[in-house]
Design a protein around this motif. Structure first.
Motif, PDB file in Angstrom:
ATOM      1  N   PRO A  20      46.034 -24.505  -8.759  1.00  0.00           N
ATOM      2  CA  PRO A  20      45.914 -25.445  -7.636  1.00  0.00           C
ATOM      3  C   PRO A  20      44.489 -25.934  -7.382  1.00  0.00           C
ATOM      4  N   ALA A  21      43.494 -25.085  -7.525  1.00  0.00           N
ATOM      5  CA  ALA A  21      42.106 -25.508  -7.278  1.00  0.00           C
ATOM      6  C   ALA A  21      41.693 -26.605  -8.258  1.00  0.00           C
ATOM      7  N   LYS A  22      42.078 -26.464  -9.513  1.00  0.00           N
ATOM      8  CA  LYS A  22      41.751 -27.491 -10.518  1.00  0.00           C
ATOM      9  C   LYS A  22      42.567 -28.766 -10.280  1.00  0.00           C
ATOM     10  N   GLN A  23      43.823 -28.605  -9.875  1.00  0.00           N
ATOM     11  CA  GLN A  23      44.646 -29.766  -9.559  1.00  0.00           C
ATOM     12  C   GLN A  23      44.011 -30.567  -8.424  1.00  0.00           C
ATOM     13  N   ALA A  24      43.598 -29.866  -7.360  1.00  0.00           N
ATOM     14  CA  ALA A  24      42.997 -30.530  -6.209  1.00  0.00           C
ATOM     15  C   ALA A  24      41.686 -31.214  -6.605  1.00  0.00           C
ATOM     16  N   GLN A  25      40.905 -30.567  -7.443  1.00  0.00           N
ATOM     17  CA  GLN A  25      39.644 -31.150  -7.903  1.00  0.00           C
ATOM     18  C   GLN A  25      39.912 -32.434  -8.690  1.00  0.00           C
ATOM     19  N   TRP A  26      40.879 -32.390  -9.585  1.00  0.00           N
ATOM     20  CA  TRP A  26      41.233 -33.550 -10.409  1.00  0.00           C
ATOM     21  C   TRP A  26      41.710 -34.703  -9.520  1.00  0.00           C
ATOM     22  N   LEU A  27      42.593 -34.398  -8.576  1.00  0.00           N
ATOM     23  CA  LEU A  27      43.120 -35.429  -7.685  1.00  0.00           C
ATOM     24  C   LEU A  27      42.018 -36.031  -6.816  1.00  0.00           C
ATOM     25  N   SER A  28      41.157 -35.180  -6.271  1.00  0.00           N
ATOM     26  CA  SER A  28      40.049 -35.654  -5.427  1.00  0.00           C
ATOM     27  C   SER A  28      39.122 -36.579  -6.196  1.00  0.00           C
ATOM     28  N   SER A  29      38.834 -36.224  -7.431  1.00  0.00           N
ATOM     29  CA  SER A  29      37.907 -37.028  -8.229  1.00  0.00           C
ATOM     30  C   SER A  29      38.467 -38.409  -8.540  1.00  0.00           C
ATOM     31  N   ARG A  30      39.752 -38.573  -8.354  1.00  0.00           N
ATOM     32  CA  ARG A  30      40.396 -39.857  -8.622  1.00  0.00           C
ATOM     33  C   ARG A  30      40.871 -40.555  -7.351  1.00  0.00           C
ATOM     34  N   GLY A  31      40.507 -39.995  -6.207  1.00  0.00           N
ATOM     35  CA  GLY A  31      40.855 -40.615  -4.936  1.00  0.00           C
ATOM     36  C   GLY A  31      42.312 -40.522  -4.553  1.00  0.00           C
ATOM     37  N   VAL A  32      43.027 -39.532  -5.103  1.00  0.00           N
ATOM     38  CA  VAL A  32      44.452 -39.378  -4.796  1.00  0.00           C
ATOM     39  C   VAL A  32      44.604 -38.441  -3.600  1.00  0.00           C
ATOM     40  N   LYS A  33      45.215 -38.934  -2.542  1.00  0.00           N
ATOM     41  CA  LYS A  33      45.440 -38.156  -1.327  1.00  0.00           C
ATOM     42  C   LYS A  33      46.372 -36.993  -1.629  1.00  0.00           C
ATOM     43  N   HIS A  34      45.992 -35.799  -1.183  1.00  0.00           N
ATOM     44  CA  HIS A  34      46.813 -34.613  -1.398  1.00  0.00           C
ATOM     45  C   HIS A  34      46.511 -33.592  -0.322  1.00  0.00           C
ATOM     46  N   TYR A  35      47.358 -32.582  -0.240  1.00  0.00           N
ATOM     47  CA  TYR A  35      47.238 -31.539   0.754  1.00  0.00           C
ATOM     48  C   TYR A  35      47.462 -30.196   0.077  1.00  0.00           C
ATOM     49  N   ILE A  36      47.000 -29.133   0.721  1.00  0.00           N
ATOM     50  CA  ILE A  36      47.287 -27.773   0.275  1.00  0.00           C
ATOM     51  C   ILE A  36      48.222 -27.167   1.308  1.00  0.00           C
ATOM     52  N   ASN A  37      49.394 -26.700   0.860  1.00  0.00           N
ATOM     53  CA  ASN A  37      50.343 -26.136   1.812  1.00  0.00           C
ATOM     54  C   ASN A  37      50.028 -24.662   2.094  1.00  0.00           C
ATOM     55  N   ALA A  38      50.819 -24.029   2.943  1.00  0.00           N
ATOM     56  CA  ALA A  38      50.589 -22.647   3.357  1.00  0.00           C
ATOM     57  C   ALA A  38      50.709 -21.658   2.192  1.00  0.00           C
ATOM     58  N   ASN A  39      51.379 -22.052   1.127  1.00  0.00           N
ATOM     59  CA  ASN A  39      51.511 -21.198  -0.059  1.00  0.00           C
ATOM     60  C   ASN A  39      50.367 -21.409  -1.042  1.00  0.00           C
TER      61      ASN A  39
END
Length: 74
Positions: A20-39
């Motif tokens: 998940p940390a790498k997924q979030a980094q990849w998405l952020s670097s491309r300006g894709v809105k995303h969230y991290i859920n409670a899990n």
């Protein structure tokens, strides 16, 4: 994909990462809105893939569009 959210497999396929940390980094670097859920999973709204902010050239919302239909005054 559910109607509104990408599932975990789709996020992995999109980003190429399973962590998940790498997924979030990849998405952020491309300006894709995303969230991290409670899990701790990355959640991507499907509409976030239609037009990321960096492609539109905008980094801020155009609140003026709420009042004047988006017409820029000269």
């Amino acid at each position: 994909m559910s109607q509104n959210l990408l599932d975990n497999d789709e996020v992995k396929q999109l980003t190429g990462y399973s962590r998940p940390a790498k997924q979030a980094q990849w998405l952020s670097s491309r300006g894709v809105k995303h969230y991290i859920n409670a899990n701790g999973e990355v959640v991507v709204p499907a509409v976030a893939l239609l037009r990321p902010l960096h492609e539109s050239g905008n980094t801020e919302p155009d609140f003026g569009a709420l009042f004047d239909g988006g017409k820029k005054s000269a």
